[in-house]
Design a protein around this motif. Structure first.
Motif, short mmCIF file in Angstrom:
data_model
loop_
_atom_site.label_atom_id
_atom_site.label_comp_id
_atom_site.label_asym_id
_atom_site.label_seq_id
_atom_site.Cartn_x
_atom_site.Cartn_y
_atom_site.Cartn_z
N ILE A 10 0.82 -1.21 0.00
CA ILE A 10 0.00 0.00 0.00
C ILE A 10 0.86 1.27 0.00
O ILE A 10 0.42 2.33 -0.45
CB ILE A 10 -0.95 0.00 1.22
N VAL A 76 -5.67 -2.32 4.40
CA VAL A 76 -5.99 -1.24 5.32
C VAL A 76 -7.20 -1.64 6.15
O VAL A 76 -7.97 -2.52 5.76
CB VAL A 76 -6.29 0.07 4.56
N TRP A 122 -3.22 9.50 -2.48
CA TRP A 122 -3.05 8.13 -1.95
C TRP A 122 -4.32 7.73 -1.20
O TRP A 122 -4.85 6.62 -1.39
CB TRP A 122 -1.82 8.13 -1.04
N ILE A 126 -7.10 4.70 -2.04
CA ILE A 126 -7.51 3.67 -1.08
C ILE A 126 -9.03 3.54 -1.06
O ILE A 126 -9.58 2.45 -1.16
CB ILE A 126 -6.98 4.00 0.33
N GLU A 130 -11.33 0.23 -2.33
CA GLU A 130 -12.31 -0.41 -1.46
C GLU A 130 -13.70 -0.36 -2.10
O GLU A 130 -14.48 -1.31 -2.01
CB GLU A 130 -12.37 0.29 -0.10
#
Lengths: 188, 188
Positions: A10, A76, A122, A126, A130
């Motif tokens: 990540i 995450v 960033w 993420i 998701e």
DNA sequence: GGTAACATTTTACAAATGTTAAAAAATGAT
DNA sequence: ATCATTTTTTAACATTTGTAAAATGTTACC
């Protein structure tokens, strides 16, 4: 410190300087199997990266407990409603094995988002990743039967099949444990 | 131009200067009811905001067509896989009434993300809001029966009930049209 | 090794939803 | 207004999945 983070996928897209900034706010934490690190109905003030371990997120219903997310090393992990809306979340997150996590205070992360363009993007990516994964699951529920979803799960997450209780996998797949047992029995 | 955008909720969080930057790349487009503005298996090069209208996103299966998203005035509208992964998408998007949309080229939007911190965070929040809404739907499928999901839909989207074909709502709710008819009949 | 606690499978039955087809109702175009 | 088309409802039946409870298997710990 930076080198350690570089090993986690990540973080690979971040430049050295952004990773440094992020690293200033990071702590490593260790918890034992069975620890509930995120509690429903509370604001969870941290964002985590699961460095090594397995976790599940679940909601408590009246008679049942529904697992709707699994995390593995590199994923995450955060309370959606705390992170996104600064409100108490609806999910519990339990570590299914002894785990090590990277922890960042949400308030620190939000400051970085307001200061650092690269980190803001960033964070955007993420959420986008998701999002697309969650939508895929919603669509798969419509197009695929429970047996096929189970096969897909085996193919995509062989680690989890080995190490996670079937009752959790059943509710993740959207069926009862009895139905999952029937599916498994039919495949022999 | 700016004033017009200010009326749309999604833009209200942006400063004048960022909104100006965004406005430089915006076009207004109009399409008739029935237009398919996003095609499955193609990369859709635009990001849209539905200024006025109703849309649905659906996937084609073998015998069926599954609607998994509705958009109303003010909602954003884009091919998830084009926007997020620069790959052909899996969904079609059809306008269910004559509609006006705001259109931004993805390449322009991505440039703004790389240049403008405020717009990057604006994009992050869009993804986050879509994410939490999608996850809620996934969880509701587990905890609520079809009849309750239908009631929730009526309460949350009274406009859509009036103006969208029930067959689309049925697949959105995750049931067949026959089942939805039974639910509706039971409520009289 | 034995025991308690927990996980998984199996069984029998009940409830919900799907399938197919046809009828009824609504919609749109001329 | 009428006809053709599409949408929605209804019916009968099949299938899937759920529920509850018992049986079996597994794990951890004394």
């Amino acid at each position: 410190m930076i080198e350690q983070l570089r090993n986690i996928e990540i973080f690979t897209s971040l430049s050295d300087s952004s990773l440094h900034e992020l690293a200033n706010h990071i702590e490593h934490v260790k918890y034992k199997k069975g620890t509930i690190i995120i509690h429903a109905d509370k604001i969870e003030p941290h964002f985590y990266v699961l460095e090594k371990g397995i976790a599940r997120a679940y909601c408590n219903g009246e008679n049942q407990e529904i697992t709707f997310w699994f995390g593995q090393s590199g994923n995450v992990l955060f309370s959606f409603n705390s992170y996104i809306n600064n409100r108490p979340g609806y999910e519990n997150v339990e570590l299914l094995v002894n785990s090590t996590l990277i922890q960042i205070r949400l308030s620190d992360l939000f400051s970085l988002y307001e200061d650092n363009l690269e980190i803001a993007n960033w964070g955007r990516k993420i959420a986008e990743q998701e999002l697309i994964a969650t939508e895929r699951r919603l669509i798969d529920r419509a197009f695929k039967g429970a047996a096929e979803r189970y096969q897909d799960f085996i193919n995509q997450s062989p680690e989890l099949i080995k190490r996670v209780a079937l009752k959790h996998i059943a509710s993740y797949l959207g069926v009862t444990q009895v139905t999952l047992s029937r599916i498994r029995a039919a495949h022999k």
